[in-house]
Write a protein that holds these residues in place. Structure first.
Motif, mmCIF file in Angstrom:
data_model
loop_
_atom_site.group_PDB
_atom_site.id
_atom_site.type_symbol
_atom_site.label_atom_id
_atom_site.label_comp_id
_atom_site.label_asym_id
_atom_site.label_seq_id
_atom_site.Cartn_x
_atom_site.Cartn_y
_atom_site.Cartn_z
ATOM 1 N N GLU A 15 12.525 23.434 41.450
ATOM 2 C CA GLU A 15 11.984 23.231 40.107
ATOM 3 C C GLU A 15 12.319 21.827 39.606
ATOM 4 O O GLU A 15 13.483 21.482 39.385
ATOM 5 C CB GLU A 15 12.547 24.265 39.137
ATOM 6 C CG GLU A 15 11.977 24.149 37.734
ATOM 7 C CD GLU A 15 12.538 25.205 36.796
ATOM 8 O OE1 GLU A 15 12.265 25.109 35.588
ATOM 9 O OE2 GLU A 15 13.236 26.119 37.282
ATOM 10 N N THR A 16 11.294 21.014 39.408
ATOM 11 C CA THR A 16 11.484 19.661 38.896
ATOM 12 C C THR A 16 11.734 19.705 37.396
ATOM 13 O O THR A 16 10.973 20.328 36.646
ATOM 14 C CB THR A 16 10.241 18.791 39.182
ATOM 15 O OG1 THR A 16 10.076 18.676 40.598
ATOM 16 C CG2 THR A 16 10.401 17.404 38.573
ATOM 17 N N GLU A 19 10.486 13.941 36.223
ATOM 18 C CA GLU A 19 9.763 13.233 37.277
ATOM 19 C C GLU A 19 10.206 11.772 37.346
ATOM 20 O O GLU A 19 10.544 11.253 38.400
ATOM 21 C CB GLU A 19 8.255 13.314 37.033
ATOM 22 C CG GLU A 19 7.409 12.829 38.198
ATOM 23 C CD GLU A 19 7.577 13.658 39.443
ATOM 24 O OE1 GLU A 19 7.789 13.071 40.518
ATOM 25 O OE2 GLU A 19 7.532 14.910 39.350
ATOM 26 N N VAL A 39 12.967 22.278 27.855
ATOM 27 C CA VAL A 39 12.282 21.133 28.446
ATOM 28 C C VAL A 39 13.230 20.212 29.211
ATOM 29 O O VAL A 39 12.803 19.392 30.011
ATOM 30 C CB VAL A 39 11.513 20.339 27.359
ATOM 31 C CG1 VAL A 39 12.473 19.490 26.537
ATOM 32 C CG2 VAL A 39 10.413 19.489 27.973
ATOM 33 N N LEU A 223 8.475 15.962 26.898
ATOM 34 C CA LEU A 223 7.532 17.060 27.140
ATOM 35 C C LEU A 223 7.292 17.196 28.630
ATOM 36 O O LEU A 223 7.165 16.189 29.341
ATOM 37 C CB LEU A 223 6.196 16.804 26.430
ATOM 38 C CG LEU A 223 6.159 16.924 24.907
ATOM 39 C CD1 LEU A 223 4.768 16.584 24.396
ATOM 40 C CD2 LEU A 223 6.554 18.319 24.443
ATOM 41 N N GLU A 224 7.207 18.457 29.063
ATOM 42 C CA GLU A 224 7.018 18.747 30.478
ATOM 43 C C GLU A 224 8.124 18.061 31.277
ATOM 44 O O GLU A 224 9.285 18.360 31.085
ATOM 45 C CB GLU A 224 5.603 18.357 30.900
ATOM 46 C CG GLU A 224 4.549 19.166 30.156
ATOM 47 C CD GLU A 224 3.133 18.731 30.426
ATOM 48 O OE1 GLU A 224 2.918 17.684 31.068
ATOM 49 O OE2 GLU A 224 2.228 19.449 29.979
ATOM 50 N N ASP A 225 7.813 17.088 32.134
ATOM 51 C CA ASP A 225 8.873 16.492 32.940
ATOM 52 C C ASP A 225 9.015 14.996 32.685
ATOM 53 O O ASP A 225 9.471 14.253 33.540
ATOM 54 C CB ASP A 225 8.612 16.735 34.434
ATOM 55 C CG ASP A 225 7.250 16.209 34.876
ATOM 56 O OD1 ASP A 225 6.545 15.603 34.042
ATOM 57 O OD2 ASP A 225 6.895 16.400 36.053
ATOM 58 N N GLU A 226 8.643 14.545 31.481
ATOM 59 C CA GLU A 226 8.708 13.115 31.192
ATOM 60 C C GLU A 226 8.908 12.858 29.701
ATOM 61 O O GLU A 226 8.669 13.734 28.866
ATOM 62 C CB GLU A 226 7.419 12.426 31.649
ATOM 63 C CG GLU A 226 6.182 12.936 30.934
ATOM 64 C CD GLU A 226 4.905 12.257 31.373
ATOM 65 O OE1 GLU A 226 4.991 11.132 31.911
ATOM 66 O OE2 GLU A 226 3.826 12.830 31.180
ATOM 67 N N ARG A 244 -0.284 14.095 22.254
ATOM 68 C CA ARG A 244 0.574 15.265 22.483
ATOM 69 C C ARG A 244 1.778 15.257 21.544
ATOM 70 O O ARG A 244 2.274 16.318 21.143
ATOM 71 C CB ARG A 244 1.030 15.304 23.940
ATOM 72 C CG ARG A 244 -0.067 15.636 24.937
ATOM 73 C CD ARG A 244 0.446 15.506 26.351
ATOM 74 N NE ARG A 244 0.830 14.119 26.657
ATOM 75 C CZ ARG A 244 1.444 13.737 27.785
ATOM 76 N NH1 ARG A 244 1.750 14.643 28.701
ATOM 77 N NH2 ARG A 244 1.736 12.468 27.979
ATOM 78 N N TYR A 255 4.634 26.424 24.520
ATOM 79 C CA TYR A 255 5.354 26.358 25.790
ATOM 80 C C TYR A 255 5.947 27.711 26.108
ATOM 81 O O TYR A 255 6.274 28.473 25.199
ATOM 82 C CB TYR A 255 6.473 25.294 25.722
ATOM 83 C CG TYR A 255 5.936 23.897 25.814
ATOM 84 C CD1 TYR A 255 5.894 23.227 27.030
ATOM 85 C CD2 TYR A 255 5.447 23.260 24.687
ATOM 86 C CE1 TYR A 255 5.404 21.944 27.114
ATOM 87 C CE2 TYR A 255 4.945 21.974 24.761
ATOM 88 C CZ TYR A 255 4.926 21.321 25.977
ATOM 89 O OH TYR A 255 4.425 20.044 26.073
#
Length: 255
Positions: A15-16, A19, A39, A223-226, A244, A255
Motif C-alpha cells: 500500500e503506497t 508517491e 491520508v 490528498l491521496e498520495d501527494e 480539489r 474518502y
C-alpha cells in the motif's frame, strides 16, 4: 534550521502512502498539513521526526540527508526535533517531572550544572527551561501536582511543554487539540504562536480548517498520495490553484 522532505515515497507493504511528497518547515513559521483522515498526515510527521525512514527520496536537516549519515549523527538530529502526539502519554509522576523528561534524556554534564544553578534563582522544581515551558501553557502553578490528577486538556498541555522544554529547532504536532475543549485549544494555539515567534519551525497536522486559518503561515493540502497544493494560508483557502483543494475545503470530496 530547515527541515525538508523531498520526493518522498513511502509504503506499508503493497500500500503506497506517498508517491513523491515534498515539504519544508523553516524557522519561525507554522505549516498546517490538512487532509482527510487516513491520508497519511501522521505518517508524514513521523518521517519528518526521523522515527521512520522513507522508502525513497530524502529527509534533509539544513541540507544534510539524515538517512545518509551514521546512526549516532542521526540521533543528534532527532534530538533537535520535538513531537507531540494526539494523545498525551504521561508518567505516574509530578507535572514538572513529566515536563522535564525530554530535557533529562538529552542532558549533558553542562545541563546538570545549569539545573543546579536554576535552583539558586528560585526554580526549585526544575530547570528554568522547564518552568518557562510550563508557564507557556499556563501550568507553572501545577508543577508539583501529580500528573494523574490533570484533565485531558491539561495533560496535553504538559505534553506540549515537555517538547518545548528542550528548545527544539522544529516542533511537530499531530492533531494536538482534536479532543480538547475551546479553552485548552486556545491555550495551546497561543503556545504554538509563541514557539513560532521564538524561531521554532512548527508543523501541525490538523483536520480543523478554522485552526489552520488561525495559526498557520502556510498550508499544505495532502490528498491521496501527494501534496496537491502548498502556499500562504490566505491563498490556499481563498484562491486555491487546484480545484480539489476547494472541493476538500467545501466538504465535497468523499474518502
Amino acid at each position: 534550521m530547515t527541515l525538508r522532505a523531498t520526493d518522498v515515497y513511502h509504503a506499508y507493504g503493497d500500500e503506497t502512502v506517498f508517491e513523491a511528497v515534498s515539504l519544508s518547515i523553516s524557522p519561525g513559521e507554522v505549516v498546517a498539513i490538512i487532509g482527510p483522515s487516513g491520508v497519511g498526515k501522521s505518517t508524514l510527521l513521523r518521517l519528518l521526526a526521523l522515527f521512520d525512514a522513507p522508502d525513497d527520496g530524502s529527509i534533509e536537516y539544513d541540507g544534510t540527508d539524515v538517512w545518509a549519515v551514521g546512526d549516532r549523527e542521526r540521533l543528534e538530529y532527532r534530538r533537535r526535533i520535538g513531537m507531540v502526539f494526539q494523545e498525551a502519554s504521561l508518567f505516574d509522576a509530578s507535572v514538572v517531572r513529566n515536563a522535564e523528561y525530554g530535557l533529562r534524556v538529552r542532558q549533558s554534564w553542562t545541563d546538570r550544572i545549569r539545573h543546579e544553578l536554576a535552583s539558586l534563582v528560585g526554580a526549585e522544581n526544575g530547570t528554568i527551561e522547564v518552568i518557562d515551558a510550563l508557564d507557556a501553557v499556563g501550568l507553572a502553578d501545577k508543577a508539583d501536582q501529580d500528573a494523574s490528577s490533570l484533565s485531558g486538556g491539561e495533560a496535553q498541555r504538559v505534553a506540549f511543554a515537555r517538547a518545548l522544554a528542550y528548545e527544539p529547532d522544529a516542533l511537530l504536532l499531530d492533531e494536538p487539540t482534536s479532543d480538547l475543549d475551546p479553552r485548552n485549544t486556545a491555550v495551546l494555539e497561543e503556545a504554538i504562536r509563541n514557539a513560532r515567534d521564538r524561531g521554532i519551525g512548527v508543523a501541525i497536522a490538523t483536520h480543523d480548517m478554522h485552526q489552520a486559518e488561525r495559526i498557520a503561515d502556510r498550508v499544505a493540502v495532502l490528498l491521496e498520495d501527494e501534496i496537491i497544493e502548498v502556499g500562504p494560508t490566505e491563498t490556499v483557502f481563498e484562491e486555491p490553484t487546484d480545484e480539489r483543494t476547494q472541493q476538500f475545503i467545501d466538504g465535497e470530496l468523499i474518502y
